[in-house]
Design a protein around this motif. Structure first.
Motif, short mmCIF file in Angstrom:
data_model
loop_
_atom_site.label_atom_id
_atom_site.label_comp_id
_atom_site.label_asym_id
_atom_site.label_seq_id
_atom_site.Cartn_x
_atom_site.Cartn_y
_atom_site.Cartn_z
N GLY A 74 0.86 -1.18 0.00
CA GLY A 74 0.00 0.00 0.00
C GLY A 74 0.89 1.23 0.00
O GLY A 74 2.10 1.15 -0.32
N ASP B 273 2.35 -8.81 -1.18
CA ASP B 273 0.96 -8.39 -0.91
C ASP B 273 0.03 -9.51 -1.35
O ASP B 273 0.26 -10.14 -2.39
N LYS C 248 -6.08 1.01 -2.14
CA LYS C 248 -6.76 2.13 -1.46
C LYS C 248 -6.36 3.46 -2.08
O LYS C 248 -7.13 4.41 -2.06
N ILE D 231 -8.76 4.00 -5.09
CA ILE D 231 -10.14 4.46 -4.85
C ILE D 231 -10.18 5.77 -4.06
O ILE D 231 -11.24 6.32 -3.83
N SER D 232 -9.01 6.25 -3.64
CA SER D 232 -9.02 7.40 -2.73
C SER D 232 -9.40 8.69 -3.43
O SER D 232 -9.25 8.82 -4.65
N CYS E 19 -7.24 10.72 -5.68
CA CYS E 19 -6.24 10.62 -4.60
C CYS E 19 -5.85 11.98 -4.02
O CYS E 19 -5.09 12.74 -4.61
N ILE F 46 -12.55 -1.23 5.61
CA ILE F 46 -12.96 -1.81 4.33
C ILE F 46 -12.44 -3.26 4.17
O ILE F 46 -11.59 -3.54 3.32
N THR G 183 -7.10 -6.83 6.89
CA THR G 183 -7.08 -8.08 7.66
C THR G 183 -6.80 -7.94 9.15
O THR G 183 -7.03 -8.89 9.91
N PHE H 293 -3.89 -7.97 10.15
CA PHE H 293 -2.69 -8.82 10.24
C PHE H 293 -1.61 -8.18 11.12
O PHE H 293 -0.98 -8.84 11.94
N GLY I 12 2.62 3.14 8.71
CA GLY I 12 1.31 3.41 8.09
C GLY I 12 0.16 3.30 9.06
O GLY I 12 0.29 3.53 10.28
P1 FDA Z 1 -3.06 0.22 3.03
O1 FDA Z 1 -4.35 -0.31 3.55
O2 FDA Z 1 -3.11 1.26 1.98
O3 FDA Z 1 -2.17 -0.96 2.47
C1 FDA Z 1 -2.06 -2.18 3.13
C2 FDA Z 1 -1.64 -3.23 2.12
O4 FDA Z 1 -1.38 -4.44 2.82
C3 FDA Z 1 -2.74 -3.53 1.11
O5 FDA Z 1 -2.19 -3.53 -0.18
C4 FDA Z 1 -3.24 -4.93 1.52
O6 FDA Z 1 -3.65 -5.71 0.42
C5 FDA Z 1 -1.98 -5.51 2.16
N1 FDA Z 1 -2.26 -6.55 3.16
C6 FDA Z 1 -3.15 -6.50 4.19
N2 FDA Z 1 -3.09 -7.64 4.89
C7 FDA Z 1 -2.14 -8.42 4.30
C8 FDA Z 1 -1.64 -9.72 4.56
N3 FDA Z 1 -2.09 -10.45 5.59
N4 FDA Z 1 -0.69 -10.22 3.72
C9 FDA Z 1 -0.24 -9.50 2.67
N5 FDA Z 1 -0.68 -8.27 2.38
C10 FDA Z 1 -1.61 -7.74 3.19
N6 FDA Z 1 -6.23 9.10 2.83
C11 FDA Z 1 -5.77 10.27 2.33
O7 FDA Z 1 -4.79 10.81 2.86
N7 FDA Z 1 -6.37 10.86 1.24
C12 FDA Z 1 -7.46 10.30 0.62
O8 FDA Z 1 -7.94 10.81 -0.41
C13 FDA Z 1 -7.99 9.10 1.18
N8 FDA Z 1 -9.12 8.54 0.65
C14 FDA Z 1 -9.57 7.34 1.14
C15 FDA Z 1 -10.72 6.77 0.58
C16 FDA Z 1 -11.18 5.55 1.05
C17 FDA Z 1 -12.45 4.96 0.47
C18 FDA Z 1 -10.46 4.87 2.08
C19 FDA Z 1 -10.92 3.53 2.58
C20 FDA Z 1 -9.34 5.44 2.65
C21 FDA Z 1 -8.89 6.69 2.20
N9 FDA Z 1 -7.76 7.30 2.76
C22 FDA Z 1 -7.31 8.50 2.26
C23 FDA Z 1 -6.99 6.63 3.82
C24 FDA Z 1 -5.76 5.92 3.19
O9 FDA Z 1 -6.20 5.11 2.13
C25 FDA Z 1 -5.02 5.09 4.22
O10 FDA Z 1 -4.70 5.87 5.34
C26 FDA Z 1 -3.74 4.53 3.60
O11 FDA Z 1 -4.05 3.75 2.47
C27 FDA Z 1 -2.97 3.69 4.62
O12 FDA Z 1 -1.84 3.21 3.98
P2 FDA Z 1 -1.13 1.85 4.44
O13 FDA Z 1 -0.06 1.60 3.44
O14 FDA Z 1 -0.80 1.92 5.87
O15 FDA Z 1 -2.27 0.73 4.31
#
Ligand code: FDA
Length: 407
Positions: free
Chosen positions: A26, A47, A55, A58-59, A64, A178, A184, A186, A379
């Motif tokens: 992510g 991943d 994310k 779709i952000s 984004c 979501i 997860t 995790f 993150g």
């Molecule tokens: P993130 O959730 O992005 O990534 C985690 C990754 O780990 C994913 O690719 C997932 O598949 C993977 N993963 C999870 N469990 C695993 C496992 N067991 N094994 C292997 N892989 C695994 N923020 C912002 O600043 N501006 C914005 O415009 C938006 N808009 C927005 C819209 C919507 C609908 C949502 C739900 C969220 C936002 N956000 C946002 C918040 C933003 O998306 C969020 O804070 C970041 O994506 C967090 O980044 P991370 O890399 O920490 O987690």
């Protein structure tokens, strides 16, 4: 993303040994992989999803909101509000903007310092993938992680594609929001496995729901938006309020939802920049034959004005019939409306997860677990949560950069 855009960097089978393994491709994980790779570290990023940065994609309604030019520690919730300072200071919005500009991605400020892509959020994902490729990071998608063990030399990660080993492990698997998109929890389980404290998690930046009685009465308002100030204790946000068929939403509600707790009240002030009481008194003087609905409807959407007047049981007749006391009561109903939400829509629609890995277990410069050298958490899984408006991505970039700089 279309298949050809994904670019499976590690298509040829799982690389068994590297300096660094990042779990989660992510925002935070990709930034950490880029920084570590650029420093000459060999990096494998895993991943379970079929595409990276879902994310991000779709952000911001597909554009984004990738940072906020005003981002600073005050825009984040955490049990330790000082923890985020070091990382935020060492990778700033200007640093991320420089990367975006370097890739020729056009952007604009929408409002309140929020920066969005002109075209598509996919531009940010392509940029991160290109940077990862330049940094030599190897990406393995569709790779389920089943376990992590500490070894003498570092960490051994078991996956659906076999196992791999590295001296450093960065966990960037996000929060619980979501679940449909693969969230997860995790990281929390892994932190607990290694004895790190995890603070209670709850959904943040989420619409609030109402009890059936109130919900029924506001049902005709679904779809109406108005400028508002929403207060919870000493915290207040001025942005749009949106009535929905489930309750209250819009940026002002999402912001306050991160502060709200089950059982608390919030105070709603609609059109906070207008003195509604003064407006009603003037309307009474200049057009006493007007109905209060019409007078209020001059500044509020008609259906909302009608609702606010009709719920004041003692208000009937024309403006001229209403004593000033009644006008003040009506104005208070518009600008000091106390609402007790019954709950929130939960992780199903929450943009972020509050709480998470206790920052006291981590070094704020590197994100490394103090008790487990070589293990890093970055993150959303960490107990640092930003306001709505690009702050959460800025935390993902900054904490990812901090870990990538130290592995
Ligand atoms: P993130 O959730 O992005 O990534 C985690 C990754 O780990 C994913 O690719 C997932 O598949 C993977 N993963 C999870 N469990 C695993 C496992 N067991 N094994 C292997 N892989 C695994 N923020 C912002 O600043 N501006 C914005 O415009 C938006 N808009 C927005 C819209 C919507 C609908 C949502 C739900 C969220 C936002 N956000 C946002 C918040 C933003 O998306 C969020 O804070 C970041 O994506 C967090 O980044 P991370 O890399 O920490 O987690």
């Amino acid at each position: 993303m279309e298949k050809e855009e994904v670019i499976l960097i590690g298509e040829t089978g799982l690389q068994r040994k590297s300096d660094v393994i990042v779990i989660g491709a992510g925002a935070a994980g990709m930034m950490a992989a880029i920084r570590a790779g650029k420093r000459g570290r060999s990096v494998v990023i895993l991943d379970h999803a079929r595409a990276p940065g879902e994310k991000i994609r779709i952000s911001g309604g597909g554009r984004c909101n990738f940072t906020n030019i005003h981002a600073g520690p005050k825009n984040f919730l955490s049990a330790n509000p000082h923890f985020c300072k070091s990382a935020l200071a060492r990778f700033t919005p200007a640093d991320f903007i420089a990367m975006v500009d370097g890739h020729g991605i056009a952007w604009h400020e929408k409002t309140l310092g929020q920066l969005f892509c002109d075209d598509s959020a996919k531009d940010i994902i392509r940029m991160l993938l290109a940077e990862m490729r330049m940094a030599g990071a190897v990406l393995h998608l569709g790779t389920e992680v089943s376990g992590v063990e500490k070894t003498e030399a570092g960490f051994r990660v078991s996956t659906s594609e076999g196992h791999c080993e590295a001296s450093s492990l960065i966990v960037a698997t996000g929060g619980k929001s979501i679940p449909k998109m693969g969230a997860t929890g995790f990281a929390y389980r892994l932190a607990e496995q290694f004895g790190l404290a995890v603070l209670e998690t709850r959904p943040g930046l989420v619409p609030l729901t109402l009890d059936p009685g109130l919900l029924e009465s506001i049902a005709p308002l679904a779809g109406i938006a108005a400028p508002a100030e929403i207060r919870h204790g000493r915290t207040a946000f001025r942005e749009a309020l949106l009535f929905t068929h489930r309750g209250l939403s819009g940026p002002a509600i999402l912001q306050i939802s991160s502060y709200w707790r089950e059982g608390d009240e919030v105070v709603v002030s609609i059109e906070p920049d207008i003195d509604i009481a003064a407006h009603l008194k003037t309307a009474k003087q200049i057009n006493g034959r007007q109905s209060p609905q019409t007078a209020l409807g001059d500044i509020l959407p008609k259906r909302l004005a009608q609702f606010l007047v009709e719920r004041e049981k003692k208000i009937s007749g024309n403006m001229a019939d209403l004593p000033d006391k009644a006008l003040l009561r009506l104005a208070a109903g518009v600008q000091n409306w106390v609402v007790k939400p019954s709950g929130s829509e939960g992780y199903r629609t929450a943009e972020v997860t509050l709480g998470g890995i206790d920052t006291s277990a981590l070094d704020s410069r590197s994100m490394e677990a103090k008790a487990v050298p070589g293990l890093y958490f970055i993150g959303e899984c960490v107990d640092v949560t930003g306001w709505l408006g690009g702050y959460n991505f800025q935390w993902a970039w900054a904490s990812g950069f901090a870990a990538g700089e130290c592995v």
